[in-house]
Design an enzyme around this catalytic site. Structure first.
Site, PDB file in Angstrom:
ATOM      1  N   ASP A  31       6.534  21.958  36.458  1.00 10.34           N
ATOM      2  CA  ASP A  31       7.261  21.965  37.736  1.00 10.34           C
ATOM      3  C   ASP A  31       6.248  21.735  38.857  1.00 10.34           C
ATOM      4  O   ASP A  31       5.124  22.241  38.793  1.00 10.34           O
ATOM      5  CB  ASP A  31       7.945  23.326  37.928  1.00 10.34           C
ATOM      6  CG  ASP A  31       9.095  23.286  38.917  1.00 10.34           C
ATOM      7  OD1 ASP A  31      10.232  23.561  38.509  1.00 10.34           O
ATOM      8  OD2 ASP A  31       8.862  23.001  40.108  1.00 10.34           O
ATOM      9  N   TYR A 141      22.827   9.959  43.810  1.00  8.03           N
ATOM     10  CA  TYR A 141      22.388  11.020  42.893  1.00  8.03           C
ATOM     11  C   TYR A 141      23.070  10.860  41.531  1.00  8.03           C
ATOM     12  O   TYR A 141      22.413  10.826  40.481  1.00  8.03           O
ATOM     13  CB  TYR A 141      22.725  12.383  43.511  1.00  8.03           C
ATOM     14  CG  TYR A 141      22.758  13.540  42.536  1.00  8.03           C
ATOM     15  CD1 TYR A 141      21.582  14.040  41.993  1.00  8.03           C
ATOM     16  CD2 TYR A 141      23.963  14.134  42.162  1.00  8.03           C
ATOM     17  CE1 TYR A 141      21.605  15.098  41.099  1.00  8.03           C
ATOM     18  CE2 TYR A 141      24.006  15.196  41.270  1.00  8.03           C
ATOM     19  CZ  TYR A 141      22.826  15.670  40.734  1.00  8.03           C
ATOM     20  OH  TYR A 141      22.853  16.714  39.853  1.00  8.03           O
ATOM     21  N   LEU A 190      28.727  27.254  47.261  1.00  3.90           N
ATOM     22  CA  LEU A 190      29.670  28.175  47.905  1.00  3.90           C
ATOM     23  C   LEU A 190      29.367  29.653  47.612  1.00  3.90           C
ATOM     24  O   LEU A 190      29.392  30.479  48.528  1.00  3.90           O
ATOM     25  CB  LEU A 190      31.106  27.831  47.454  1.00  3.90           C
ATOM     26  CG  LEU A 190      32.189  28.746  48.014  1.00  3.90           C
ATOM     27  CD1 LEU A 190      32.265  28.685  49.536  1.00  3.90           C
ATOM     28  CD2 LEU A 190      33.555  28.378  47.398  1.00  3.90           C
TER      29      LEU A 190
END
Ligand SMILES: NC(=O)c1ccc[n+]([C@@H]2O[C@H](COP(=O)([O-])OP(=O)(O)OC[C@H]3O[C@@H](n4cnc5c(N)ncnc54)[C@H](O)[C@@H]3O)[C@@H](O)[C@H]2O)c1
Length: 327
Positions: A31, A141, A190
């Site tokens: 990463d 994307y 959300l």
């Protein structure tokens, strides 16, 4: 197995790593920490900081570790941002994936799991969306993930490279251990946005339109517990020797925006003010993925299908980590 997890310091990758280690596999996390967090990486995983854009970094992982399989999560992930930055998304997501695939092939690795997306289905004819649905990427994307799926198809054809592509909508919840959860900056999802109101970090949550043809007028979306998602990735990996495969993943039912907010109120005990805003362009009324195929073929069964459990796990994480990983 010794598994390379790209993006293993991010939300989904870190929880998949936790699950793999719990099930006895070894993990190397790769990463660049642009969006991920060092503290999210499981202490029993080897960690290599590097960038997929840098071929030498990628080669070094395969040279230095006897990798047997790859799970690929490292990516730019925001459909909305990709509409403003198409070159970044199509360019880097695809090129970075190619760097990874090339090194995997050259080092004899033949097992690969792609974290794809349900953003491949912008104009579905059937709901829930199954694997037969025609592909209409909803953004650069989504297109970048579809390009990677197509590349995988050819690698299988040419090198017997076995892959699984998993397409899903909203990963949600947190690890039930309470140690790992969602910490995105900026946050667009959300459930964390709503829980940030309960934490006092936001005044209110906005509902984008309440005049859709759904049971309460707000959009229906698919939320899948991140641990169920992790289990699907692991089952797909174990099945690769029987051939490559593509699965849609959802938790079988959708929840409206109002239902999500109401559940967050119940779980947190906070009134969570909500305001109704305008519809957002391009937001379909309902998006739910079918999981029939992965259930049938791999026996995948979500352990946490209930919205309440998803929110409880997310809340436990956010309440104990109000600043996320704190970095
Ligand atoms: N979160 C969702 O709801 C969702 C839904 C469908 C698909 N996905 C896919 O799942 C994957 C993981 O999503 P997430 O929500 O965990 O994202 P995330 O941003 O939390 O994790 C992505 C990780 O990849 C790392 N990374 C990015 N580019 C890199 C590069 N060039 N080199 C090395 N590391 C790099 C980041 O630092 C980060 O740790 C992504 O591929 C995303 O497209 C996510």
């Amino acid at each position: 197995m010794n598994i390379l997890v790209t993006g293993g310091a991010g939300y989904i990758g870190s929880i998949v790593t936790e699950e793999l280690i719990r099930q006895g596999d070894s993990v190397v996390v790769f990463d660049n920490l642009y969006y991920g967090h060092r503290a999210a990486v499981h202490p029993k995983a080897a960690f290599v900081q590097g960038d997929l854009a840098n071929q030498a970094d990628v080669k070094a992982i395969f040279d230095g570790h006897a990798i047997e399989a790859v799970m690929h999560f490292a990516s730019y992930t925001l459909p909305g941002e990709s509409m403003e930055l198409p070159f970044k998304y199509v360019g880097e997501n695809v090129t970075n994936g190619l760097n990874l695939l090339q090194e995997a092939v050259e080092h004899g690795v033949r097992r690969f799991i792609l974290s794809s997306t349900a953003n491949l289905f912008d104009d579905p004819e059937r709901m829930p969306i199954d694997e037969e649905e025609r592909i209409v990427p909803g953004s650069p994307y989504g297109e970048s993930k579809y390009m990677l799926e197509r590349i995988l198809y050819w690698l299988d054809h040419i090198y017997d490279f076995r892959y699984a592509a998993l397409r899903y909508f909203n990963a949600s919840g947190a690890s039930p251990t309470g140690e790992r959860g969602e910490d995105h900056t900026p946050e667009y999802h959300l459930i964390p946005l709503t829980l940030q109101v309960a934490l006092g970090q936001r005044e209110k949550v906005t509902i984008f339109g309440d005049d859709y043809p759904t049971r309460d007028g707000t959009c229906v979306r698919d939320y899948i517990h991140v641990v169920d998602l992790a289990q699907a990735h692991i089952l797909a990996l174990r099945a690769l020797d029987q051939g490559s495969r593509t699965y849609n993943l959802g938790n079988g039912q959708g929840f409206t925006v109002k239902e999500v907010i109401e559940t967050c109120r119940e779980v947190t005990g906070h009134p969570i003010p909500a305001e109704i805003g305008d519809r957002r362009p391009g937001d379909p009324a309902t998006l739910i993925a079918s999981s029939d195929k992965i259930r049938r073929e791999l026996g995948w069964e979500p352990k946490y299908p209930e919205l309440r459990t998803i929110v409880e796990h997310a809340w436990a994480w956010h309440r104990s980590h109000p600043d996320g990983y704190g970095d």
